[in-house]
Design a protein around this motif. Structure first.
Motif, PDB file in Angstrom:
ATOM      1  N   UNK A  74      84.518  25.168  61.973  1.00  0.00           N
ATOM      2  CA  UNK A  74      84.617  24.733  63.361  1.00  0.00           C
ATOM      3  C   UNK A  74      83.544  23.704  63.734  1.00  0.00           C
ATOM      4  N   UNK A  75      82.541  23.519  62.867  1.00  0.00           N
ATOM      5  CA  UNK A  75      81.484  22.550  63.135  1.00  0.00           C
ATOM      6  C   UNK A  75      81.755  21.184  62.517  1.00  0.00           C
ATOM      7  N   UNK A  76      82.767  21.095  61.666  1.00  0.00           N
ATOM      8  CA  UNK A  76      83.094  19.803  61.072  1.00  0.00           C
ATOM      9  C   UNK A  76      83.361  19.888  59.581  1.00  0.00           C
ATOM     10  N   UNK A  77      83.228  18.746  58.903  1.00  0.00           N
ATOM     11  CA  UNK A  77      83.554  18.594  57.489  1.00  0.00           C
ATOM     12  C   UNK A  77      82.289  18.598  56.643  1.00  0.00           C
ATOM     13  N   UNK A  78      82.393  19.103  55.421  1.00  0.00           N
ATOM     14  CA  UNK A  78      81.247  19.117  54.512  1.00  0.00           C
ATOM     15  C   UNK A  78      80.733  17.701  54.268  1.00  0.00           C
ATOM     16  N   UNK A  79      79.421  17.586  54.052  1.00  0.00           N
ATOM     17  CA  UNK A  79      78.810  16.281  53.835  1.00  0.00           C
ATOM     18  C   UNK A  79      79.038  15.774  52.418  1.00  0.00           C
ATOM     19  N   UNK A  80      79.271  16.682  51.490  1.00  0.00           N
ATOM     20  CA  UNK A  80      79.533  16.306  50.101  1.00  0.00           C
ATOM     21  C   UNK A  80      80.960  16.711  49.730  1.00  0.00           C
ATOM     22  N   UNK A  81      81.418  16.196  48.623  1.00  0.00           N
ATOM     23  CA  UNK A  81      82.801  16.421  48.219  1.00  0.00           C
ATOM     24  C   UNK A  81      82.894  16.611  46.717  1.00  0.00           C
ATOM     25  N   UNK A  82      83.991  17.190  46.276  1.00  0.00           N
ATOM     26  CA  UNK A  82      84.350  17.197  44.854  1.00  0.00           C
ATOM     27  C   UNK A  82      85.536  16.259  44.688  1.00  0.00           C
ATOM     28  N   UNK A  83      85.644  15.624  43.534  1.00  0.00           N
ATOM     29  CA  UNK A  83      86.667  14.583  43.393  1.00  0.00           C
ATOM     30  C   UNK A  83      87.265  14.539  41.997  1.00  0.00           C
ATOM     31  N   UNK A  84      88.392  13.835  41.899  1.00  0.00           N
ATOM     32  CA  UNK A  84      89.045  13.545  40.628  1.00  0.00           C
ATOM     33  C   UNK A  84      89.558  12.115  40.673  1.00  0.00           C
ATOM     34  N   UNK A  85      89.677  11.446  39.529  1.00  0.00           N
ATOM     35  CA  UNK A  85      90.268  10.091  39.512  1.00  0.00           C
ATOM     36  C   UNK A  85      91.705  10.129  40.018  1.00  0.00           C
ATOM     37  N   UNK A  86      92.094   9.097  40.734  1.00  0.00           N
ATOM     38  CA  UNK A  86      93.450   8.990  41.253  1.00  0.00           C
ATOM     39  C   UNK A  86      94.332   8.303  40.215  1.00  0.00           C
ATOM     40  N   UNK A  87      94.990   9.087  39.383  1.00  0.00           N
ATOM     41  CA  UNK A  87      95.871   8.548  38.350  1.00  0.00           C
ATOM     42  C   UNK A  87      97.191   8.119  38.991  1.00  0.00           C
ATOM     43  N   UNK A  88      97.516   6.840  38.874  1.00  0.00           N
ATOM     44  CA  UNK A  88      98.770   6.319  39.399  1.00  0.00           C
ATOM     45  C   UNK A  88      99.721   6.101  38.226  1.00  0.00           C
ATOM     46  N   UNK A  89     100.717   6.982  38.100  1.00  0.00           N
ATOM     47  CA  UNK A  89     101.626   6.930  36.959  1.00  0.00           C
ATOM     48  C   UNK A  89     102.925   6.220  37.347  1.00  0.00           C
ATOM     49  N   UNK A  90     103.463   5.419  36.420  1.00  0.00           N
ATOM     50  CA  UNK A  90     104.771   4.794  36.643  1.00  0.00           C
ATOM     51  C   UNK A  90     105.527   4.718  35.330  1.00  0.00           C
TER      52      UNK A  90
END
Length: 221
Positions: A179-195
């Protein structure tokens, strides 16, 4: 109840660090003469100043209600009534995640879609978290971010709708919220764009010293 309610004599109310059988926990302090709640009760009052941080690395954030039977005794945890406790505070949540993965099932170049999955960090305290959000962004700092999904705490998966444009973004970020907001840090993964033509292309990413770097295979901080 998982069996005929007439066979139930009592309920136990406890807090624990997990919702699986064997998760370390203890009976919750309630304003009652007994540690066991009589059958037929559907409301209790928890004692003031009940502590959740019982052990280093194992904060209690699950509330478990289990029935007790004279023959079968206590109900197995997998059948218990359960919920994640939200501990009201004035603080933002921490990231809480150790690994994020994403695989694109949208086979059109320039757009993505599919499941984003994440793993909780060891000993994480979800008592300060209400929601997860998923973003596409240019870097770990969230520049040019676009929110693509939100899910309540208690799940480890969110779905990016197929056909979602990448607009040149290179990372999938997962944040925690309260309720106070969003975390200041994040976890991430590469955005693989497949076609269908090029397959899956791993984008180049920009490093950041303020975010948790996470891929499907390795984790660095």
């Amino acid at each position: 109840p998982y069996i005929d309610g007439t066979a139930i004599e009592w309920y136990t109310v406890s807090i624990a660090h997990g919702d699986e059988q064997g998760a370390e926990g203890e009976l919750l302090c309630i304003n009652s003469m007994f540690l066991f709640v009589p059958y037929g009760t559907n409301e209790i009052n928890v004692c003031d100043n009940t502590g959740r941080l019982k052990r280093t690395g194992y904060p209690f954030y699950w509330l478990l209600i289990r029935s007790w039977h004279a023959v079968a005794e206590i109900q197995p945890t997998e059948f218990a009534g359960k919920m994640i406790i939200y501990d009201v505070s004035g603080n933002l949540p921490v990231s809480a995640l150790s690994m994020v993965s994403f695989y694109d099932v949208d086979l059109m170049k320039g757009s993505v879609g599919g499941s984003v999955n994440w793993t909780l960090s060891t000993g994480v305290d979800l008592g300060f978290v209400t929601m997860f959000s998923v973003w596409l962004a240019n870097n770990q700092d969230g520049d040019n971010g676009a929110k693509v999904a939100t899910v309540p705490v208690g799940t480890n998966e969110a779905v990016i709708r197929p056909g979602t444009p990448t607009s040149g973004r290179t990372l999938v970020l997962v944040y925690t919220h309260n309720q106070n907001g969003r975390s200041l840090t994040t976890a991430w993964a590469p955005l693989l764009d497949c076609d269908n033509t090029s397959g899956c292309v791993l984008p180049e990413t920009t490093s950041s010293t303020t975010s948790t770097t996470t891929t499907a295979a390795t984790t660095t901080t």
